[in-house]
Scaffold this active site. Sequence first.
Site, PDB file in Angstrom:
ATOM      1  N   SER A 177      14.495  37.985  19.566  1.00 20.37           N
ATOM      2  CA  SER A 177      15.674  38.754  19.212  1.00 20.37           C
ATOM      3  C   SER A 177      15.236  39.888  18.300  1.00 20.37           C
ATOM      4  CB  SER A 177      16.650  37.833  18.492  1.00 20.37           C
ATOM      5  OG  SER A 177      17.749  38.566  18.051  1.00 20.37           O
ATOM      6  N   HIS A 191      18.829  46.997  20.517  1.00 18.28           N
ATOM      7  CA  HIS A 191      18.838  45.547  20.318  1.00 18.28           C
ATOM      8  C   HIS A 191      18.398  44.896  21.608  1.00 18.28           C
ATOM      9  CE1 HIS A 191      21.267  41.846  21.310  1.00 18.28           C
ATOM     10  NE2 HIS A 191      20.553  41.420  20.311  1.00 18.28           N
ATOM     11  N   ARG A 195      16.294  34.642  25.918  1.00 18.64           N
ATOM     12  CA  ARG A 195      16.264  33.258  25.430  1.00 18.64           C
ATOM     13  C   ARG A 195      16.326  32.259  26.581  1.00 18.64           C
ATOM     14  NH1 ARG A 195      20.864  36.027  24.687  1.00 18.64           N
ATOM     15  NH2 ARG A 195      22.713  35.158  25.675  1.00 18.64           N
TER      16      ARG A 195
END
Lengths: 393, 393
Positions: A177, A191, A195
């Site tokens: 992240s 950003h 995951r």
Amino acid sequence: MFQNICVKAFQTVTSITLYQYVFKNKGTKLRHMGALLLTSGIATYTANKYKAEMATAVIETSNFMAKPITDIKKLSQNPNDMKTKMELLIMRIQAEVCHALEAEEDKDTRFQVDRWERPEGGGGITCVIQDGQTFEKAGVNVSVVQGHLPPAAVQQMRARGKILQDGPLPFFAAGISSVIHPRNPMVPTVHFNYRYFEVQNTDGSVQWWFGGGTDLTPYYLDEEDSKYFHRTLKKACDKHNKKYYSQYKAWCDDYFHIKHRGERRGVGGIFFDDLDTPSKEETFKFVETCAESVIPSYIPLVQKHKNDPYGYSERQWQLLRRGRYVEFNLIYDRGTKFGLYTPGARYESILMSLPLTAKWEYMHTPNPQSKEWNLLEVLRSPRDWLGTEGAEK
Amino acid sequence: MFQNICVKAFQTVTSITLYQYVFKNKGTKLRHMGALLLTSGIATYTANKYKAEMATAVIETSNFMAKPITDIKKLSQNPNDMKTKMELLIMRIQAEVCHALEAEEDKDTRFQVDRWERPEGGGGITCVIQDGQTFEKAGVNVSVVQGHLPPAAVQQMRARGKILQDGPLPFFAAGISSVIHPRNPMVPTVHFNYRYFEVQNTDGSVQWWFGGGTDLTPYYLDEEDSKYFHRTLKKACDKHNKKYYSQYKAWCDDYFHIKHRGERRGVGGIFFDDLDTPSKEETFKFVETCAESVIPSYIPLVQKHKNDPYGYSERQWQLLRRGRYVEFNLIYDRGTKFGLYTPGARYESILMSLPLTAKWEYMHTPNPQSKEWNLLEVLRSPRDWLGTEGAEK
């Protein structure tokens, strides 16, 4: 790529001949400079079968920002386990992104590297640049955690359609992240987050899924930048499924929505969650391609704008927009909530996404026809950046 | 006080003889300078009964920041309705607090006054000073709203034990809410909020309750300030029930808890909710006393510290603590959540509580034994400020 291919080829690993770390301590800074040599049983793939042979292979970890979270021996013994593959992917991407960002900084600005362990199981590596010349705050975080799902997380997952049994459910999560807040208001914030999740049911069966995305938050709209960014993401998606880009572009616009203001956080990108088709391996490869597209989609924008001129009013607008970024992350972002509600969570790593400085002015409204207003219009009505272009390419 | 006493004495109001507003338009600024003269039927209370007499009374509203939200005629016709009494109380407190704050500013800095209406019913008056000499951002907001409870609000209320029927439930809420962020880091931030709530069940019966509190958030600990602040609140509580202060002091420490950091937002104060005993009238009087104690508990601290010397590092620490304030308000505060989830909410008024500027530094830790560390220790382990003193008074 090499390191990952090697690991994929492993069938058994019989011994570790060299396992060496060099730590450079510089205040709280820590850098892993280790190399891992494995003398191991490797399987070479032949036309019709795997054939185990004794051989010597090298897993190159010298570029990682710190040693992986999971014990190297365990990783080596389970090279085909998705948990291993995902951990090695996020370690590699973390290092590649950090090095690419450092290349845009003055030579004395390097990432602070914190490797941390979670008492309940697992840990992470948080890399942060603060008050750099190019990056006001840049964080790239990996975490590999296991334990039992907290009730709030179970509730959150059920709310979005997951069928989960009652009782304490063991879970595993590995992800990367990152939020990059540049100093120059002409350089957008980016950003990304990729995951992998496993939850074990009480009957022993395992549910797994991938999630992730990359999205851009400019302070001033440069349409060419937005198109370039989306085009790069679309290319990554198209390698795997021609339908992915438009689906995940729409999901991104929907997700990064500051509902109380009726504004998107930025000009979007891609976002997906609960992805578990067509297969674990195919989905992993898609996630890998997406993660590898972060640098080519973003670094050219940094290079293009990092020396653009700007003044006081552009800086003030940037700070106000950073306030909106904080609003989204603290009020709506699922990852932040999941993180903060997880017992023993390392809040400093979760909140590293927040900008160094943010502002809130009561009733701030830019002048119509101003550059600031132009941005707001796009945030209020997301655009199809690749309209005709998307169809061509 | 006069205005409220007059209203309480009304039995019937027959006519409005003067209802005059003067608007001073200065950009978006609006100031109500009206006076309301009522020629009305007033009941004077005699030893054994109310006796209606024709008389002329004056309801003095010239000090209000704008005209009340509810139509004056309706207020006049229902002087004993708690909805009326609460609206008039919060209008008066808003004006008193704004005038007290303006007295600490340079003479050109005055509150911007925005009177707004909510399409679904009701509205509010938001008063803000931004970038003043003494106050970096000060907001004093009243709202008087009615409508049907949104499902998220019903869920939130049930979660804290309210028994609410299914179906769209009509509600009424009137409250005052304020956050004052001074410029000088030696002056603490104060927050207060007092509110009255009614929910109508499907059988027509009405549940009502009051909530509220006042709490202090210093950037540097001045123990005498904390004791003075708590002592003033205790005096207010003690007038109504000797048990209130210690109960509501504990509730405040519990509520203003930044859980992920294990820190309280500040040095506390009082907080209560769902208060519906001993009677509506008694509870209102308690809330009135609390609201009247805001000025004496806080303004002396502003006067004491507003000219204290400070430098760059004190300002940086103040900005970091303001980041924590934002974290609490956006992640945990029930009022903020209730507000933002209410359809048609005026988010600018809800988010006026956020500071003008806030910072987030990764892994910031003050030096042990520093003044900053002293504050953190109190935030981690709330103190019984009036320990022996509290018992004496």
